[in-house]
Design an enzyme around this catalytic site. Structure first.
Site, PDB file in Angstrom:
ATOM      1  NE  ARG A   1       3.767  -4.146  11.213  1.00 23.93           N
ATOM      2  CZ  ARG A   1       3.279  -3.753  10.031  1.00 23.93           C
ATOM      3  NH1 ARG A   1       3.961  -2.954   9.265  1.00 23.93           N
ATOM      4  NH2 ARG A   1       2.121  -4.205   9.592  1.00 23.93           N
TER       5      ARG A   1
ATOM      6  CG  ASP B   1       0.425   4.971   4.194  1.00 25.53           C
ATOM      7  OD1 ASP B   1      -0.345   3.997   4.048  1.00 25.53           O
ATOM      8  OD2 ASP B   1       1.663   4.842   4.305  1.00 25.53           O
ATOM      9  CD  GLU B   2      -0.348   2.824   8.406  1.00 19.93           C
ATOM     10  OE1 GLU B   2      -1.322   2.124   8.739  1.00 19.93           O
ATOM     11  OE2 GLU B   2       0.814   2.385   8.299  1.00 19.93           O
TER      12      GLU B   2
ATOM     13  CE  LYS C   1      -2.088  -1.171   3.820  1.00 18.94           C
ATOM     14  NZ  LYS C   1      -1.545  -2.519   4.010  1.00 18.94           N
ATOM     15  CB  THR C   2       3.571   2.314   2.266  1.00 23.72           C
ATOM     16  OG1 THR C   2       2.701   2.155   3.391  1.00 23.72           O
ATOM     17  CG2 THR C   2       4.421   3.538   2.481  1.00 23.72           C
TER      18      THR C   2
ATOM     19  CD  GLN D   1      -1.651  -3.340   9.084  1.00 25.44           C
ATOM     20  OE1 GLN D   1      -0.682  -2.831   9.610  1.00 25.44           O
ATOM     21  NE2 GLN D   1      -1.706  -3.590   7.791  1.00 25.44           N
TER      22      GLN D   1
HETATM   23  N1  LIG Z   1       5.352  -5.555  -6.321  1.00 21.50           N
HETATM   24  C1  LIG Z   1       6.302  -5.663  -5.426  1.00 21.50           C
HETATM   25  N2  LIG Z   1       7.465  -6.257  -5.712  1.00 21.50           N
HETATM   26  C2  LIG Z   1       8.453  -6.366  -4.793  1.00 21.50           C
HETATM   27  N3  LIG Z   1       8.371  -5.926  -3.533  1.00 21.50           N
HETATM   28  C3  LIG Z   1       7.234  -5.301  -3.179  1.00 21.50           C
HETATM   29  C4  LIG Z   1       6.142  -5.148  -4.088  1.00 21.50           C
HETATM   30  N4  LIG Z   1       5.152  -4.509  -3.420  1.00 21.50           N
HETATM   31  C5  LIG Z   1       5.604  -4.274  -2.182  1.00 21.50           C
HETATM   32  N5  LIG Z   1       6.849  -4.732  -2.013  1.00 21.50           N
HETATM   33  C6  LIG Z   1       7.670  -4.685  -0.780  1.00 21.50           C
HETATM   34  O1  LIG Z   1       6.924  -5.306   0.262  1.00 21.50           O
HETATM   35  C7  LIG Z   1       7.132  -4.645   1.500  1.00 21.50           C
HETATM   36  C8  LIG Z   1       5.808  -4.195   2.067  1.00 21.50           C
HETATM   37  O2  LIG Z   1       5.299  -3.105   1.297  1.00 21.50           O
HETATM   38  P1  LIG Z   1       4.580  -1.864   1.960  1.00 21.50           P
HETATM   39  O3  LIG Z   1       5.303  -1.429   3.166  1.00 21.50           O
HETATM   40  O4  LIG Z   1       4.295  -0.882   0.897  1.00 21.50           O
HETATM   41  O5  LIG Z   1       3.237  -2.605   2.403  1.00 21.50           O
HETATM   42  P2  LIG Z   1       1.996  -2.001   3.172  1.00 21.50           P
HETATM   43  O6  LIG Z   1       0.806  -2.598   2.543  1.00 21.50           O
HETATM   44  O7  LIG Z   1       2.079  -0.535   3.207  1.00 21.50           O
HETATM   45  O8  LIG Z   1       2.209  -2.629   4.612  1.00 21.50           O
HETATM   46  P3  LIG Z   1       1.572  -2.167   6.005  1.00 21.50           P
HETATM   47  O9  LIG Z   1       0.157  -2.651   5.975  1.00 21.50           O
HETATM   48  O10 LIG Z   1       2.374  -2.851   7.032  1.00 21.50           O
HETATM   49  O11 LIG Z   1       1.648  -0.676   6.049  1.00 21.50           O
HETATM   50  C9  LIG Z   1       8.069  -3.504   1.228  1.00 21.50           C
HETATM   51  O12 LIG Z   1       9.380  -3.906   1.517  1.00 21.50           O
HETATM   52  C10 LIG Z   1       7.904  -3.276  -0.267  1.00 21.50           C
HETATM   53  O13 LIG Z   1       9.027  -2.676  -0.849  1.00 21.50           O
HETATM   54 MG   LIG Z   2       2.167   0.827   4.825  1.00 27.63          MG
END
Ligand SMILES: Nc1ncnc2c1ncn2[C@@H]1O[C@H](COP(=O)(O)OP(=O)(O)OP(=O)(O)O)[C@@H](O)[C@H]1O
Ligand SMILES: [Mg+2]
Length: 758
Positions: free
Chosen positions: A610, A223-224, A32-33, A254
């Site tokens: 995490r 975000d969040e 997402k981020t 979350q």
């Molecule tokens: N398509 C992709 N290919 C490779 N790595 C990815 C891809 N998408 C996300 N990632 C990696 O996966 C990890 C998690 O991504 P991110 O932090 O954006 O997730 P999130 O959904 O925001 O998580 P959270 O819910 O904990 O906030 C990061 O290290 C990110 O770089």
């Molecule tokens: Mg995130």
């Protein structure tokens, strides 16, 4: 563009969706981020002006990191994006526009201590019983009201609130709220909740201002999103009403800030508020191993109140989740510290690959002690941070008052500091006089001779002269933050007082003040800050969140210790989730209903997710709490983990002299039909389905107390100091520098008889 290559199909769709409202509700670690980061880069790449992009993140640190990443894709234009936490972005807007509401651009931001101190003053002035009108209670009621956009007038007119307050035996609550707001206003100060509350008022009552920002921000991203409250929700809704380009990302599983007014309902409202909404789901987790994703899913599945998601990962199976049982909280600290030490050595990891997550800040102590013993560097995020220390707040108090002479809380802090013989009664009288005459404390202080009833005016006059000279530097000479701050530190007498205090604590406080001056110098020297004024520095400091750090960026290789709340959005290779005991996690204090239990469970889910490679969960069988030794039961949450993916780590017993054996890698064990995790915990040794991890002890006699820097005595070589500890398979060695010309020796710990010198 090649950055699109780093995205999967739905992520890419989200990045390329530019027009119209977009919501991404997706599981942890699903990118997402990352989508928000790339989407911002993509927008700029497509010609969108970075000044017209508003990106709201959970911490300043997250904003900084995103800015940095965007910069690597699109270059220095990234600097111009409006990015930060809700509080920091809207504080900035209030600096520009606050005059509309009667504030000057120099308004102070009251932190919790200031708010409490003001409430205490009001309770005293109103002759209320402070045992009934508890400061925290009053502050909570005020904060809740503001976050629900209920102002004091509305509060006083609400029969429901009145009844609640009468029931709680605090019928004067509404009056207190009103007085609190008046006093903040007179002090030209806003508290944290005000930054959102007043922004809402600004946009409600000054449509021209609203229009300006509605047109300015062509794209709004959050975000969040699951942790926004009503106040925040309304701001984003209003701001994006013209261009309708709003993109929010979040995970209902979350949502962990309901206690602060965050409302999961916002996600549902979003669908209602935007009929043409595009919703995208992301279900592939890129962060964690299969084992970690599986246990996380098994936990969150127990929550009834949630949107349906199937999170999966193509990552490796990974190791099983280790459950660590410790006899006491101290032992928990020792086991984990030595496990970090060993894993680092064996697997060539950095300290920064590890995080220790706990439910409450108070739990950090045992880990700090054990890490220090093994010479492992760590940093604590949140807790009593640098800027909350007394000596730092004292200097900042001066600086705040120099910038804003209406700031009553800063005034109370510094008027008799260093001691000038101005008593509490005089100070209270000055405050009250200012409040009664609808003027400011500064008006009273600067014209003290005109006020009847204030005696012993000479020291007050001296104080006023001092402040006037500082004001001159800021307002006329336009000196930068560092010039003013170092001058104030020197001439106010604060530094001298600390310098003359030759105790260890005094020295530490003196160094802290020097460190503050260094930080201000850095702020002034940094290219990123165009405005080098004291006011801007103070604002940046007041807006640091619990999850932000102010440490040296070159010294990053440290184990991170933080609460689960602060860990939101972050990731670490190895995560130790500690203190999984009933009453502690789930927290007894927060647990009053099924909904509370679900929130604690979401917190547990956040913690688990995490971890990238390895997750270890520990509990202690006894722990000191509120000064008493208490025996503890393992948390019900451990029982909720899918036991297929668990293994018990054998815990060291006091007289465990068994030889060290290397930890064996285990694959997944067959799904156990006979043992739940709870049974496993009670009878770990009888369950043959689970591999026991050997003890992580160092030496026979007192395994955990050997550390680099430790002085020891050897039968033959005499006294020495440990230089290095080494683990190589079954062998454990210590490099010891012996005294009296003996020199350095490398000893096998299984043979060497060492005495530890205290
Ligand atoms: N398509 C992709 N290919 C490779 N790595 C990815 C891809 N998408 C996300 N990632 C990696 O996966 C990890 C998690 O991504 P991110 O932090 O954006 O997730 P999130 O959904 O925001 O998580 P959270 O819910 O904990 O906030 C990061 O290290 C990110 O770089
Ligand atoms: Mg995130």
């Amino acid at each position: 563009m090649d950055y699109l290559a780093g995205l999967n199909e739905p992520q890419r769709k989200a990045v390329e969706h530019i027009d119209g409202p977009l919501m991404i509700i997706a599981g942890a670690g699903s990118g997402k981020t990352r989508v928000l980061t790339y989407r911002t880069a993509h927008l700029i790449d497509k010609g969108v002006d970075p000044f017209s992009i508003l990106l709201l993140t959970f911490t300043n640190k997250a904003a900084g990191e995103m800015r940095h990443r965007i910069e690597t894709v699109i270059g220095s234009q990234a600097k111009n994006i409006w990015m930060g936490t809700f509080h920091s972005v809207f504080a900035k807007i209030l600096r520009f526009e606050g005059e509309r509401l009667g504030y000057t651009s120099n308004f102070s931001i009251y932190d919790t201590d200031d708010a409490k101190s003001l409430i205490r003053t009001l309770i005293k002035e109103q002759n209320l019983d402070d045992k009934v009108y508890k400061v925290n209670l009053v502050l909570n009621r005020i904060s809740n009201a503001k976050n629900r956009l209920i102002g004091p007038e509305q509060y006083l007119n609400s029969p429901v609130l009145e009844q609640e307050d009468r029931y709680a035996k605090i019928p004067m609550m509404g009056q207190l709220y009103k007085l609190y707001c008046t006093r903040c206003f007179q002090a030209n100060a806003m508290d944290f909740d005000d930054l959102l509350f007043q922004t809402n008022i600004l946009f409600r009552d000054h449509l021209d201002v609203l229009h300006k920002y509605q047109h300015k921000f062509k794209h709004v991203m959050v975000d969040e999103f699951q942790d926004t409250n009503v106040s925040q929700y309304l701001i984003t809704k209003k701001l994006s009403a013209v261009h309708r380009n709003i993109c929010v990302v979040g995970d209902d599983a979350q949502s962990i800030y309901a206690f602060r007014g965050a409302d999961i309902q916002n996600i549902l409202n979003f669908e209602r508020d935007y009929a043409d909404l595009t919703t995208i789901k992301l279900e592939e987790n890129y962060r964690s191993t299969k084992a970690i994703v599986a246990v996380a899913n098994s936990v969150i599945a127990r929550n009834k109140n949630q949107l349906k998601k199937d999170v999966f990962t193509s990552n490796e199976d990974g190791d099983q989740i280790e459950i660590i049982r410790a006899g006491s909280d101290n032992e928990e600290g020792r086991i984990i510290a030595s496990s970090i030490f060993e894993t680092c050595q064996k697997e060539g990891l950095h300290f920064s690959d590890f995080a220790i997550l706990y439910r409450t800040n108070a739990q950090s102590r045992s880990f700090e002690e054990s890490l220090r013993r093994l010479n492992i560097k760590y940093r604590i995020i949140g807790g009593l941070s640098f800027y909350q220390r007394k000596e730092i707040k004292d200097v900042l108090g001066y600086l705040r008052f120099v910038v804003n002479q209406q700031d009553e809380e800063a005034f109370k802090r510094i008027i008799n500091l260093p001691k000038r013989g101005i008593g509490d009664t005089t100070i209270a009288k000055i405050s009250l006089t200012a409040a009664e005459q609808n003027s400011t404390v500064w008006d009273v202080v600067a014209n003290i001779n005109q006020f009847q009833g204030v005696r012993g005016t000479a020291p007050i006059e001296q104080f006023a002269d001092l402040i006037k000279s500082y004001k001159l530097m800021v307002e006329v000479e336009q000196k930068d933050a560092y010039e003013v701050a170092s001058h104030v530190a020197k001439t106010s007498g604060l530094v001298r007082e600390l310098y003359e205090d030759k105790t260890v604590e005094g020295l530490a406080r003196y160094q802290n003040v020097q460190e503050l001056l260094n930080a201000i110098k850095q702020f002034v020297d940094s290219e990123e800050n165009e405005d080098k004024s004291l006011a801007t520095f103070l604002q940046s400091v007041s807006l640091l969140t619990n999850a932000d750090t102010t440490e040296d960026p070159n010294d990053k290789d440290k184990v991170t210790l933080m609460t689960v709340h602060s860990a939101k959005g972050l990731e670490f290779k190895h995560v130790f989730l500690v203190g999984l005991e009933e009453d502690l996690f789930p927290s007894q204090m927060m647990l009053q209903s099924q909904a509370d239990l679900e929130e604690e469970r979401r917190l547990f889910y956040v913690a688990i997710t995490r971890a990238e490679k390895k997750l270890m969960i520990s509990y202690a069988e006894s722990r000191y709490q509120f000064g008493r030794l208490k025996s503890c039961e393992p948390s019900r949450f451990i029982d909720e983990l899918d036991s297929t993916y668990l293994k018990m780590a054998k815990t060291p017993e006091k007289k465990d002299t068994s030889n060290f054996r290397p930890v064996q890698k285990t694959g997944f064990v067959e799904k156990s039909t006979s043992a739940s995790a709870a049974q496993l915990i009670q009878k770990p040794k009888q369950n043959t389905n689970y591999q026991h991890v050997p003890s992580t002890n160092f030496v026979q006699s007192d395994p955990m107390s050997l550390a680099v820097g430790q002085r020891v005595e050897h039968q033959k070589f005499g006294f020495g100091t440990i230089q290095k500890l080494e683990v190589n398979g079954a062998e454990r060695k210590a490099h010891i520098l012996f005294e009296q010309g003996v020199g350095e020796k490398t000893l096998l710990l299984s043979f060497a008889k060492l005495m530890i010198i205290a």
